[in-house]
Scaffold this motif. Structure first.
Motif, PDB file in Angstrom:
ATOM      1  N   VAL A   3      42.246  40.943  34.722  1.00 36.94           N
ATOM      2  CA  VAL A   3      42.794  41.948  33.846  1.00 36.94           C
ATOM      3  C   VAL A   3      43.101  41.070  32.535  1.00 36.94           C
ATOM      4  N   LEU A   4      43.315  39.719  32.577  1.00 41.62           N
ATOM      5  CA  LEU A   4      43.397  38.835  31.215  1.00 41.62           C
ATOM      6  C   LEU A   4      42.222  39.018  30.565  1.00 41.62           C
ATOM      7  N   LEU A   5      40.831  38.989  31.166  1.00 36.84           N
ATOM      8  CA  LEU A   5      39.688  38.785  30.374  1.00 36.84           C
ATOM      9  C   LEU A   5      39.105  40.080  30.232  1.00 36.84           C
ATOM     10  N   LEU A   6      39.352  41.265  30.684  1.00 39.55           N
ATOM     11  CA  LEU A   6      38.779  42.566  30.299  1.00 39.55           C
ATOM     12  C   LEU A   6      38.942  42.994  28.814  1.00 39.55           C
ATOM     13  N   PRO A   7      40.175  43.075  28.295  1.00 40.24           N
ATOM     14  CA  PRO A   7      39.902  43.080  26.749  1.00 40.24           C
ATOM     15  C   PRO A   7      38.703  42.562  25.937  1.00 40.24           C
ATOM     16  N   LEU A   8      38.644  41.289  26.445  1.00 43.19           N
ATOM     17  CA  LEU A   8      37.635  40.404  25.817  1.00 43.19           C
ATOM     18  C   LEU A   8      36.130  41.007  25.718  1.00 43.19           C
TER      19      LEU A   8
ATOM     20  N   ALA B  62      28.461  44.093  20.561  1.00 48.36           N
ATOM     21  CA  ALA B  62      27.141  43.684  20.845  1.00 48.36           C
ATOM     22  C   ALA B  62      26.446  45.047  21.234  1.00 48.36           C
ATOM     23  N   ARG B  63      27.030  46.103  21.093  1.00 47.02           N
ATOM     24  CA  ARG B  63      26.359  47.374  21.807  1.00 47.02           C
ATOM     25  C   ARG B  63      25.719  47.089  23.041  1.00 47.02           C
ATOM     26  N   LEU B  64      26.387  46.374  24.003  1.00 41.42           N
ATOM     27  CA  LEU B  64      25.914  46.308  25.363  1.00 41.42           C
ATOM     28  C   LEU B  64      26.732  46.981  26.390  1.00 41.42           C
ATOM     29  N   PRO B  65      25.967  47.403  27.369  1.00 42.47           N
ATOM     30  CA  PRO B  65      26.724  48.186  28.724  1.00 42.47           C
ATOM     31  C   PRO B  65      28.093  47.267  28.842  1.00 42.47           C
ATOM     32  N   ILE B  66      28.948  47.756  29.170  1.00 42.43           N
ATOM     33  CA  ILE B  66      30.162  47.252  29.571  1.00 42.43           C
ATOM     34  C   ILE B  66      29.823  46.403  30.984  1.00 42.43           C
TER      35      ILE B  66
ATOM     36  N   LEU C 185      43.681  51.334  29.930  1.00 39.31           N
ATOM     37  CA  LEU C 185      43.639  50.945  30.987  1.00 39.31           C
ATOM     38  C   LEU C 185      44.136  49.475  30.924  1.00 39.31           C
ATOM     39  N   TYR C 186      44.267  48.893  29.710  1.00 40.03           N
ATOM     40  CA  TYR C 186      44.706  47.499  29.702  1.00 40.03           C
ATOM     41  C   TYR C 186      45.567  47.316  28.528  1.00 40.03           C
ATOM     42  N   ASN C 187      46.358  46.426  28.700  1.00 38.05           N
ATOM     43  CA  ASN C 187      47.386  46.219  27.560  1.00 38.05           C
ATOM     44  C   ASN C 187      47.793  44.860  27.507  1.00 38.05           C
ATOM     45  N   GLN C 188      46.837  44.237  26.677  1.00 32.43           N
ATOM     46  CA  GLN C 188      46.626  42.648  26.462  1.00 32.43           C
ATOM     47  C   GLN C 188      47.257  42.232  25.182  1.00 32.43           C
TER      48      GLN C 188
END
Length: 438
Positions: A119-124, A132-136, A208-211
């Motif tokens: 959850v911590l790294l998902l926003p990054l 970068a216009r890459l698939p998540i 879905l995230y609140n970081q």
């Protein structure tokens, strides 16, 4: 007959956890009572065995896992985790962004529990994918792989730490061997396999995230963040190396044993973190204490599940089922590492929870260590590897991955479930190869 009773106990555990959705800790205690009574143990001895198993298991682990949780929470709440992630991403650039994400997840994975790190790294990850216009999934799968490997293989995470205690394995050696196995597993399951997922191009999920986003001034420096986070790794690793290369009576060995003890190593890291991530960042001791208190809430149920596994293990020992398992191995040519992996893998697929699968498998295969002379450290890693295999719909981690990456069930099976299986098989292969050289 005794092994058949154990089999019935596992079936009951499957029904309670997977079918009835009963809490894992309660399920393990009920199964321990069930197996103990059916094995012919007096009722009071069953209760005594459960209490002994819980107490012996948590005696050391509660300290190690507790200190580990405090370190991870202090790292996250001060912005240290964000500093490590953003610095590595800036250094690697978008061209090699997968490797930056893998390295970030691997470093932070030592200090953070899987769900917290995810959850911590998902926003990054989302920010990188958009910029970068890459698939998540192309960016996020390597992050999930590195966090999963550290969660399953490396102390002071709850699973490997608890199994190491059951097997009386050296934590430092388990850590060093685990790192050797983890690196190729992360590479294959992360950047390599992610290339086969590029056609799954889902929109970045919203809401879905609140970081919290820390400003540059709010975050500690990169060097102090990474050094503080890895203190337990350095100290336990140095202890293992010292025990390998120094003679038994060397004066430095006692110091290495003391500072490399997992309890002392994690405690020392927390004390340093209180200063580097707290006092030195202008936080009051009240705020620091609130962070430490909050960290324990995260691990409370994990500790109870581990305690339940310890109770089940003690029932197996006190009912002398270990003798039957030992006799069975005399007539078997199957590697104990492979057997441990298979049992953990079957339990993982059936039960969903990696921690419950690992603890249950640990109690079943522990007698093999004395019988076969196999490395207890490699047995820890073998069980840990098996407990990660093929996460699917009965695993909360499956749904976490599905929802945060906005996937269908089929896409989650193709990505997350296969990724976990790659890690599991790589872990087994690494254990078998290391067994030939150590």
């Amino acid at each position: 007959m005794p092994l058949f009773i154990v089999f019935l106990g596992i079936i009951l555990l499957l029904i309670l956890v997977a079918k009835l959705k009963l809490n894992g800790f309660i399920s393990l205690i009920l199964v321990s009572l069930f197996v103990g009574v059916l094995e012919g143990m007096p009722v009071m001895q069953v209760i005594t065995s459960i209490k002994t198993g819980v107490g012996n298991t948590l005696g050391e682990l509660a300290l190690i896992i507790g200190f580990g949780a405090m370190l991870g929470k202090l790292l996250a709440d001060c912005g240290g985790a964000q500093r490590i992630a953003t610095t590595l991403i800036n250094v690697f650039g978008y061209k090699y962004i997968q490797w930056a994400v893998v390295l970030t997840g691997f470093i932070l994975g030592f200090a953070l529990f899987y769900e917290v790190g995810f959850v911590l790294l998902l926003p990054l990850v989302c920010s990188i994918a958009v910029a970068a216009r890459l698939p998540i999934l192309y960016v996020g799968a390597p992050m999930a792989a590195s966090l999963s490997v550290t969660h399953g293989f490396l102390p002071p995470h709850p699973g490997p730490t608890a199994i190491a205690a059951i097997f009386h394995a050296d934590m430092g050696k388990t850590l060093l061997y685990g790192i050797c196995i983890a690196i190729p597993a992360v590479i294959l399951a992360g950047p390599v396999y992610a290339h086969f997922l590029k056609n799954i191009n889902k929109p970045v999920p919203q809401g879905l995230y609140n970081q919290k986003k820390f400003s540059d001034d709010e975050m500690p420096g990169f060097t102090i963040s990474i050094l503080t986070a890895l203190i337990p790794v350095f100290l336990m690793g140095l202890r293992a190396v010292a025990e390998m290369i120094l003679p038994n009576n060397h004066v430095l060995l006692s110091y290495a044993d003391f500072f490399g003890n997992p309890i002392i190593a994690t405690l020392f890291a927390v004390l340093v973190a209180i200063f580097t991530f707290g006092v030195n960042r202008g936080r009051s001791m009240t705020e620091i204490s609130d962070t430490i208190t909050a960290s324990i809430k995260v691990i409370a149920m994990i500790l109870l599940i581990i305690a339940g596994g310890g109770a089940f293990k003690q029932i197996l020992v006190n009912s002398h089922i270990d003798h039957y398992i030992t006799n069975m191995m005399h007539d078997s040519h199957l590697s104990p590492l492979l057997m441990a992996w298979l049992i953990a893998a079957l339990l993982r697929i059936a039960l969903g929870s990696a921690t419950v699968a690992a603890m249950t498998a640990g109690g079943i295969v522990a007698p093999l260590i004395m019988t076969t002379g196999v490395s207890p450290e490699l047995m820890v890693l073998s069980v840990g590897s098996g407990s990660l295999i093929f996460s699917h719909v009965n695993d909360p981690g499956f749904w976490l991955f599905k929802e945060y990456f906005n996937l269908t069930i089929g896409e989650t099976l193709r990505s997350w479930s296969v990724l976990e299986t790659i890690i599991s098989v790589c872990g087994l292969a690494g254990c078998l190869m290391l067994a030939q050289v150590i």
